[in-house]
Design a protein around this motif. Structure first.
Motif, PDB file in Angstrom:
ATOM      1  N   VAL A 137       7.063   2.309   0.057  1.00  0.00           N
ATOM      2  CA  VAL A 137       6.362   1.257   0.792  1.00  0.00           C
ATOM      3  C   VAL A 137       6.604   1.444   2.287  1.00  0.00           C
ATOM      4  N   CYS A 138       5.898   0.669   3.080  1.00  0.00           N
ATOM      5  CA  CYS A 138       6.071   0.707   4.531  1.00  0.00           C
ATOM      6  C   CYS A 138       6.403  -0.708   5.008  1.00  0.00           C
ATOM      7  N   LYS A 142       1.779  -1.412   0.698  1.00  0.00           N
ATOM      8  CA  LYS A 142       1.640  -0.288  -0.219  1.00  0.00           C
ATOM      9  C   LYS A 142       0.148  -0.117  -0.430  1.00  0.00           C
ATOM     10  N   GLY A 143      -0.367   1.027  -0.011  1.00  0.00           N
ATOM     11  CA  GLY A 143      -1.805   1.225  -0.080  1.00  0.00           C
ATOM     12  C   GLY A 143      -2.483   0.245   0.863  1.00  0.00           C
ATOM     13  N   LYS A 144      -3.471  -0.470   0.362  1.00  0.00           N
ATOM     14  CA  LYS A 144      -4.204  -1.422   1.202  1.00  0.00           C
ATOM     15  C   LYS A 144      -3.694  -2.854   1.053  1.00  0.00           C
ATOM     16  N   LEU A 169       9.801   3.505   3.350  1.00  0.00           N
ATOM     17  CA  LEU A 169      10.992   3.261   2.534  1.00  0.00           C
ATOM     18  C   LEU A 169      10.717   3.528   1.057  1.00  0.00           C
ATOM     19  N   THR A 170      11.771   3.881   0.348  1.00  0.00           N
ATOM     20  CA  THR A 170      11.708   3.988  -1.101  1.00  0.00           C
ATOM     21  C   THR A 170      12.592   2.879  -1.663  1.00  0.00           C
ATOM     22  N   ILE A 171      12.066   2.108  -2.593  1.00  0.00           N
ATOM     23  CA  ILE A 171      12.835   1.008  -3.186  1.00  0.00           C
ATOM     24  C   ILE A 171      13.805   1.588  -4.217  1.00  0.00           C
ATOM     25  N   THR A 192      19.281  -2.670   3.093  1.00  0.00           N
ATOM     26  CA  THR A 192      18.460  -3.684   2.434  1.00  0.00           C
ATOM     27  C   THR A 192      17.107  -3.717   3.133  1.00  0.00           C
ATOM     28  N   LEU A 193      16.139  -4.270   2.470  1.00  0.00           N
ATOM     29  CA  LEU A 193      14.798  -4.390   3.035  1.00  0.00           C
ATOM     30  C   LEU A 193      14.832  -5.210   4.332  1.00  0.00           C
TER      31      LEU A 193
END
Length: 74
Positions: free
Chosen positions: A39-40, A54-56, A14-16, A4-5
């Motif tokens: 995402v990170c 995600k991105g900025k 991570l990939t959701i 889980t997150l």
């Protein structure tokens, strides 16, 4: 390996896999985050929210919500 997150480590990519709650999924899509997104885990506050990036952009998710979102290491 799925987790889980809420179990993710700070700095982990991570990939959701799944966002089970329909309302949460709709909100996440508005932020450009959907199932399959990468995402990170930017920050993990003790007994507090999980911050994903995600991105900025960074989004803080409550711990209870993070426990329902399935992810896998990217």
């Amino acid at each position: 390996m799925t987790l889980t997150l809420a179990q993710a480590q700070r700095g982990q990519r991570l990939t959701i896999i799944s966002i089970p709650n329909e309302q949460v999924r709709a909100q996440a899509i508005r932020f450009g985050i959907a199932e399959g997104s990468e995402v990170c885990c930017a920050e993990k506050l003790p007994a507090g929210p999980i911050v994903i990036a995600k991105g900025k952009q960074e989004i803080a998710l409550g711990r209870k919500l993070a426990e329902k979102i399935e992810v896998k290491p990217a």
